[in-house]
Design an enzyme around this catalytic site. Sequence first.
Site, short mmCIF file in Angstrom:
data_model
loop_
_atom_site.label_atom_id
_atom_site.label_comp_id
_atom_site.label_asym_id
_atom_site.label_seq_id
_atom_site.Cartn_x
_atom_site.Cartn_y
_atom_site.Cartn_z
N ASP A 46 3.26 0.31 11.55
CA ASP A 46 2.94 -1.11 11.71
C ASP A 46 3.62 -1.59 12.99
O ASP A 46 4.64 -1.04 13.40
CB ASP A 46 3.43 -1.93 10.51
CG ASP A 46 2.68 -3.25 10.37
OD1 ASP A 46 2.01 -3.45 9.34
OD2 ASP A 46 2.76 -4.10 11.29
N TRP B 245 0.84 -1.21 0.00
CA TRP B 245 0.00 0.00 0.00
C TRP B 245 0.87 1.25 0.00
O TRP B 245 0.56 2.24 -0.64
CB TRP B 245 -0.91 0.04 1.23
CG TRP B 245 -2.18 -0.75 1.12
CD1 TRP B 245 -2.33 -1.97 0.55
CD2 TRP B 245 -3.48 -0.36 1.59
NE1 TRP B 245 -3.64 -2.37 0.64
CE2 TRP B 245 -4.37 -1.41 1.28
CE3 TRP B 245 -3.98 0.77 2.26
CZ2 TRP B 245 -5.73 -1.36 1.61
CZ3 TRP B 245 -5.34 0.82 2.59
CH2 TRP B 245 -6.19 -0.23 2.25
N ASP C 223 -4.92 -0.90 6.40
CA ASP C 223 -5.02 -2.30 5.96
C ASP C 223 -4.63 -3.18 7.15
O ASP C 223 -4.33 -4.36 6.98
CB ASP C 223 -4.06 -2.50 4.78
CG ASP C 223 -4.38 -3.75 3.98
OD1 ASP C 223 -5.55 -4.15 3.93
OD2 ASP C 223 -3.43 -4.34 3.40
N LYS D 250 -9.90 -1.17 6.79
CA LYS D 250 -10.32 -2.58 6.62
C LYS D 250 -10.98 -3.14 7.88
O LYS D 250 -10.60 -2.81 8.99
CB LYS D 250 -9.06 -3.38 6.32
CG LYS D 250 -9.26 -4.89 6.30
CD LYS D 250 -8.32 -5.53 5.35
CE LYS D 250 -7.10 -6.13 6.00
NZ LYS D 250 -6.24 -6.78 4.99
C1 LIG Z 1 -2.59 -7.49 5.60
S1 LIG Z 1 -1.14 -6.92 6.37
C2 LIG Z 1 -0.88 -5.37 5.58
C3 LIG Z 1 -0.35 -5.44 4.18
C4 LIG Z 1 0.17 -4.10 3.71
N1 LIG Z 1 -0.86 -3.08 3.76
C5 LIG Z 1 0.74 -4.15 2.32
O1 LIG Z 1 0.14 -3.56 1.42
O2 LIG Z 1 1.79 -4.74 2.11
C6 LIG Z 1 -1.75 -6.41 7.93
C7 LIG Z 1 -0.76 -5.66 8.79
O3 LIG Z 1 -1.42 -5.13 9.92
C8 LIG Z 1 -0.48 -5.07 10.97
N2 LIG Z 1 -1.16 -4.89 12.26
C9 LIG Z 1 -2.06 -5.72 12.84
N3 LIG Z 1 -2.43 -5.25 14.03
C10 LIG Z 1 -1.76 -4.08 14.22
C11 LIG Z 1 -1.70 -3.13 15.28
N4 LIG Z 1 -2.43 -3.30 16.39
N5 LIG Z 1 -0.91 -2.06 15.14
C12 LIG Z 1 -0.16 -1.89 14.03
N6 LIG Z 1 -0.15 -2.76 12.99
C13 LIG Z 1 -0.94 -3.84 13.08
C14 LIG Z 1 0.24 -6.41 10.85
O4 LIG Z 1 1.49 -6.36 11.53
C15 LIG Z 1 0.37 -6.56 9.33
O5 LIG Z 1 1.62 -6.11 8.88
#
Ligand SMILES: C[S@@+](CC[C@H](N)C(=O)[O-])C[C@H]1O[C@@H](n2cnc3c(N)ncnc32)[C@H](O)[C@@H]1O
Length: 201
Positions: free
Chosen positions: A68, A52, A112, A152
């Site tokens: 993240d 993204w 995301d 999301k």
């Molecule tokens: C589906 S992946 C994102 C993919 C990314 N948007 C891309 O385009 O490459 C979901 C991400 O959300 C992050 N995530 C989940 N819970 C989170 C939180 N509480 N705080 C920060 N990041 C979080 C995860 O570490 C993961 O890297």
Amino acid sequence: MSTAGRKDSFYFRAKSLEYRSRAAFKLLELQERFGVIGNGPVLEFGSSPGGWTQAALSFTVGPILSIDRVSMEPVENVTFLKADLLDPSVEVKIRDWLSANNLGGFSSVLSDAMVKTSGNHSLDHSRSYEICRRVLDLSLMFLTEGGCVAAKMFQGDLTAELFRKYSGFFDFRKITSVSATREGSSEIYLVFKRFSGKRVR
Ligand SMILES: C[S@@+](CC[C@H](N)C(=O)[O-])C[C@H]1O[C@@H](n2cnc3c(N)ncnc32)[C@H](O)[C@@H]1O
């Protein structure tokens, strides 16, 4: 499903265009349909590994702050902050970044962010609700008037109530799915545009 089975057309397109993840196509579709990224600063949650972020860079001339809780390889001209968006201290870190860059807020908030799915739909839905609600609260804190959010979540019982709760702050609201979402997933995006600028109701 086997790894080979998960290598769909979006995976191969991402490889050929050098996107770090196939998720980039989700943001590209949201941008094409809703114009979720404007010319101003972008705050991105759940950025790692960076698909993204790469896609967002091609639309905005404003700076990008990507967050993240796991590390991300650097993306040129993007600030990455390793932080948990659910942690209250993230607000201070975002405020510090804005003031260090002489900015009053963000014109787009993109999320995301998602925890790894457990296979238990009800549990995955409630975890995604918690993340999405927090992203929407942070959006109300940091968006500039007229700003936009795309966040999301996994669709479920709590979606309609969450959508209603934040709808009044924006002129445009929509719940949508995107074509790069894997078949069988309940993943949706809440899109809000034209923030009123009023942070409380
Ligand atoms: C589906 S992946 C994102 C993919 C990314 N948007 C891309 O385009 O490459 C979901 C991400 O959300 C992050 N995530 C989940 N819970 C989170 C939180 N509480 N705080 C920060 N990041 C979080 C995860 O570490 C993961 O890297």
